[in-house]
Design a protein around this motif. Structure first.
Motif, PDB file in Angstrom:
ATOM      1  N   ILE A 349       0.811  -1.212   0.000  1.00  0.00           N
ATOM      2  CA  ILE A 349       0.000   0.000   0.000  1.00  0.00           C
ATOM      3  C   ILE A 349       0.847   1.266   0.000  1.00  0.00           C
ATOM      4  O   ILE A 349       0.454   2.279  -0.599  1.00  0.00           O
ATOM      5  N   VAL A 350       2.006   1.252   0.628  1.00  0.00           N
ATOM      6  CA  VAL A 350       2.835   2.451   0.663  1.00  0.00           C
ATOM      7  C   VAL A 350       3.247   2.846  -0.754  1.00  0.00           C
ATOM      8  O   VAL A 350       3.163   4.023  -1.143  1.00  0.00           O
ATOM      9  N   ALA A 351       3.662   1.859  -1.552  1.00  0.00           N
ATOM     10  CA  ALA A 351       4.039   2.150  -2.937  1.00  0.00           C
ATOM     11  C   ALA A 351       2.831   2.577  -3.763  1.00  0.00           C
ATOM     12  O   ALA A 351       2.927   3.463  -4.617  1.00  0.00           O
ATOM     13  N   GLU A 352       1.682   1.961  -3.503  1.00  0.00           N
ATOM     14  CA  GLU A 352       0.465   2.309  -4.241  1.00  0.00           C
ATOM     15  C   GLU A 352       0.029   3.744  -3.946  1.00  0.00           C
ATOM     16  O   GLU A 352      -0.387   4.479  -4.844  1.00  0.00           O
ATOM     17  N   VAL A 353       0.114   4.132  -2.697  1.00  0.00           N
ATOM     18  CA  VAL A 353      -0.243   5.500  -2.303  1.00  0.00           C
ATOM     19  C   VAL A 353       0.694   6.503  -2.965  1.00  0.00           C
ATOM     20  O   VAL A 353       0.264   7.550  -3.465  1.00  0.00           O
ATOM     21  N   GLN A 354       1.974   6.173  -2.995  1.00  0.00           N
ATOM     22  CA  GLN A 354       2.947   7.057  -3.635  1.00  0.00           C
ATOM     23  C   GLN A 354       2.676   7.181  -5.132  1.00  0.00           C
ATOM     24  O   GLN A 354       2.703   8.279  -5.706  1.00  0.00           O
ATOM     25  N   ARG A 355       2.361   6.056  -5.772  1.00  0.00           N
ATOM     26  CA  ARG A 355       2.119   6.056  -7.212  1.00  0.00           C
ATOM     27  C   ARG A 355       0.905   6.893  -7.585  1.00  0.00           C
ATOM     28  O   ARG A 355       0.977   7.760  -8.474  1.00  0.00           O
ATOM     29  N   VAL A 356      -0.228   6.646  -6.922  1.00  0.00           N
ATOM     30  CA  VAL A 356      -1.469   7.308  -7.325  1.00  0.00           C
ATOM     31  C   VAL A 356      -1.430   8.811  -7.052  1.00  0.00           C
ATOM     32  O   VAL A 356      -2.121   9.588  -7.707  1.00  0.00           O
ATOM     33  N   GLY A 357      -0.578   9.204  -6.117  1.00  0.00           N
ATOM     34  CA  GLY A 357      -0.477  10.627  -5.802  1.00  0.00           C
ATOM     35  C   GLY A 357       0.468  11.402  -6.691  1.00  0.00           C
ATOM     36  O   GLY A 357       0.505  12.636  -6.619  1.00  0.00           O
ATOM     37  N   SER A 358       1.232  10.682  -7.549  1.00  0.00           N
ATOM     38  CA  SER A 358       2.232  11.379  -8.358  1.00  0.00           C
ATOM     39  C   SER A 358       2.153  11.069  -9.852  1.00  0.00           C
ATOM     40  O   SER A 358       2.889  11.669 -10.641  1.00  0.00           O
ATOM     41  N   ASP A 359       1.263  10.179 -10.241  1.00  0.00           N
ATOM     42  CA  ASP A 359       1.137   9.774 -11.640  1.00  0.00           C
ATOM     43  C   ASP A 359       0.288  10.799 -12.395  1.00  0.00           C
ATOM     44  O   ASP A 359      -0.920  10.892 -12.188  1.00  0.00           O
ATOM     45  N   GLU A 360       0.911  11.563 -13.299  1.00  0.00           N
ATOM     46  CA  GLU A 360       0.197  12.626 -13.998  1.00  0.00           C
ATOM     47  C   GLU A 360      -0.855  12.071 -14.954  1.00  0.00           C
ATOM     48  O   GLU A 360      -1.906  12.689 -15.155  1.00  0.00           O
ATOM     49  N   VAL A 361      -0.601  10.903 -15.542  1.00  0.00           N
ATOM     50  CA  VAL A 361      -1.591  10.282 -16.419  1.00  0.00           C
ATOM     51  C   VAL A 361      -2.854   9.958 -15.626  1.00  0.00           C
ATOM     52  O   VAL A 361      -3.984  10.212 -16.069  1.00  0.00           O
ATOM     53  N   ALA A 362      -2.644   9.383 -14.437  1.00  0.00           N
ATOM     54  CA  ALA A 362      -3.786   9.051 -13.575  1.00  0.00           C
ATOM     55  C   ALA A 362      -4.538  10.312 -13.155  1.00  0.00           C
ATOM     56  O   ALA A 362      -5.775  10.320 -13.088  1.00  0.00           O
ATOM     57  N   MET A 363      -3.805  11.391 -12.891  1.00  0.00           N
ATOM     58  CA  MET A 363      -4.450  12.633 -12.458  1.00  0.00           C
ATOM     59  C   MET A 363      -5.273  13.243 -13.588  1.00  0.00           C
ATOM     60  O   MET A 363      -6.372  13.754 -13.367  1.00  0.00           O
ATOM     61  N   ASN A 364      -4.766  13.200 -14.811  1.00  0.00           N
ATOM     62  CA  ASN A 364      -5.529  13.730 -15.950  1.00  0.00           C
ATOM     63  C   ASN A 364      -6.800  12.923 -16.180  1.00  0.00           C
ATOM     64  O   ASN A 364      -7.864  13.475 -16.483  1.00  0.00           O
ATOM     65  N   ARG A 365      -6.688  11.616 -16.032  1.00  0.00           N
ATOM     66  CA  ARG A 365      -7.852  10.751 -16.170  1.00  0.00           C
ATOM     67  C   ARG A 365      -8.877  11.078 -15.079  1.00  0.00           C
ATOM     68  O   ARG A 365     -10.087  11.124 -15.328  1.00  0.00           O
ATOM     69  N   LEU A 366      -8.394  11.328 -13.885  1.00  0.00           N
ATOM     70  CA  LEU A 366      -9.273  11.676 -12.767  1.00  0.00           C
ATOM     71  C   LEU A 366     -10.043  12.959 -13.062  1.00  0.00           C
ATOM     72  O   LEU A 366     -11.262  13.043 -12.835  1.00  0.00           O
ATOM     73  N   ARG A 367      -9.366  13.973 -13.593  1.00  0.00           N
ATOM     74  CA  ARG A 367     -10.021  15.255 -13.887  1.00  0.00           C
ATOM     75  C   ARG A 367     -11.161  15.080 -14.893  1.00  0.00           C
ATOM     76  O   ARG A 367     -12.210  15.713 -14.783  1.00  0.00           O
TER      77      ARG A 367
END
Length: 426
Positions: A349-367
């Motif tokens: 979970i620590v790595a997953e939390v770090q990934r989802v908070g810094s992945d710009e592709v994921a953030m654009n998809r979220l928006r």
């Protein structure tokens, strides 16, 4: 063995009946000295205290509406009424029986009746015409609950945005979505408060808000057993994270093992705080929901309305993937492209939390999905839409009432003319 089970069941029923009767007496005493007031909007709430979360999230938007159109909660359950009175956020009318409801309605000019859930006793309120019955729900999600054919029972439904419109259009036959729904976004998000019960520091704040275990296989979305204990243990041990644990109020009501796992998580949080008081990990069972969603850097959520409450903030989240293959997962919407957290990945979970908070592709998809579900999430926009919806419904009601008055006046003129003719002919 059957006799023992029957005896325990009878005892629980008797205890509940006594608690309900006692609550009814307390509620009547608490309300007997309240001055009568006049209200134009009612929130119909037939549930007990166990479902208070469904109405609490509407307190602040409704209190804002009440500045112009006074709002009262019609409480049918003694335990629900007592919880509402204790909260003290909105005026309460205790109407446990149909005759109580009838008497109260006769004294008021109730023009809109809001419903936050699909309680079967809502049907008892539908009998009263000459007002709008409006479903406002208690959250936005892609659960099967959100496409219930019960939507057709209401005059209107206030929905979040395009996703809800598409969902209803796709599923409900013969339902005029364009004319019977009004999009308002998520007005509750305008009232999320960032004040936190812990100091500001360098720790990364993670909200874990699992849902309950459900009452059937298709609704088995709860992750406390499958994901929760492991991910909580990992986050508590880093010294770099602050955990906010907010389980569903109904956690463990149907499954003793689920309840026990929840209790172990709560105990682990207490132990971690005892070991390091500066950690300020939090087990949150308070009535207020909003600041947690706004304050967390990353949220870990089960399939529930909480996903969409978090979406309204536009901040990163992970969704736990149900282990039970019988759980219904609607992948036609956000869940088709969300950031899933499998049970196996909970150990990382620590790595997953770090990934989802810094992945710009994921953030654009979220928006993109935020816009699809809620439209413009700029502060204050949803509240303005909610007020505009109420204004529109009040205006429509006035039009109907004026038309009735005009028709009645015309009928009276016709009667007068008939009487004159009869007099002349006589």
């Amino acid at each position: 063995m059957g006799f023992v089970y029957d005896g325990r069941k009878a005892f629980r029923l008797l205890k509940r009946a006594l608690n309900t009767r006692s609550a009814a007496r307390r509620v009547r005493r608490m309300l007997e000295h309240h001055n009568p007031a006049t209200f134009q909007i009612a929130v119909y709430f037939a549930d007990t205290d166990v479902n208070m979360y469904q109405i609490r999230q509407w307190y602040q938007p409704l209190a804002d509406i009440a500045r112009r159109w006074p709002v009262v909660v019609l409480a049918r359950s003694p335990l629900g009424a007592q919880a509402l009175i204790d909260d003290g956020k909105l005026p309460v009318a205790f109407v446990p029986k149909i005759r109580d409801l009838e008497r109260y309605i006769a004294t008021q000019d109730i023009r809109l009746v809001f419903y936050v859930n699909q309680n079967t006793r809502n049907f008892q309120m539908f009998r009263y015409g000459r007002r709008w019955h409006v479903f406002i729900n208690h959250g936005e999600s892609d659960k099967v609950y959100m496409v219930s054919n019960q939507f057709k029972a209401y005059d209107y439904a206030l929905i979040a945005g395009q996703a809800a419109h598409d969902r209803l259009s796709r599923t409900l036959w013969g339902y005029d979505v364009d004319n019977r729904t009004i999009r308002i976004g998520r007005p509750q998000a305008d009232y999320y408060l960032a004040q936190t019960p812990y100091p500001s520091d360098d720790r990364q704040v993670v909200l874990y808000a699992p849902t309950w275990e459900g009452d059937r296989a298709s609704m088995s979305y709860g992750s406390v057993i499958t994901h929760g204990e492991r991910l909580v243990a990992e986050l508590l041990r880093t010294g770099e994270h602050r955990l906010i644990y907010r389980p569903h109020p109904r956690t463990g009501v149907n499954d003793a093992a689920y309840k026990a796992a929840n209790e172990r998580i709560i105990a682990a949080i207490a132990a971690a705080n005892g070991k390091d008081p500066s950690a300020h990990h939090l087990y949150d069972d308070g009535p207020d929901l909003g600041w947690q969603l706004a304050a967390a850097d990353v949220a870990i959520l089960d399939i529930s309305a909480m996903i969409y409450d978090r979406l309204a903030t536009g901040k990163p989240l992970l969704v736990t993937r149900p282990v039970d293959e019988r759980a219904t997962v609607d992948t036609s919407g956000y869940l088709a492209q969300c950031e899933w957290l499998t049970a196996d990945a909970a150990a990382d979970i620590v790595a997953e939390v770090q990934r989802v908070g810094s992945d710009e592709v994921a953030m654009n998809r979220l928006r993109t999905w935020v816009q699809h579900y809620f439209g413009d999430t700029t502060q204050g926009v949803a509240t303005a839409k909610f007020h505009a919806a109420v204004e529109r419904l009040m205006a429509e009601l006035d039009e109907y009432l004026r038309a009735e008055i005009g028709a009645a006046a015309a009928d009276e003129d016709d009667d007068d003319e008939e009487a004159k003719e009869e007099g002349l002919n006589g």
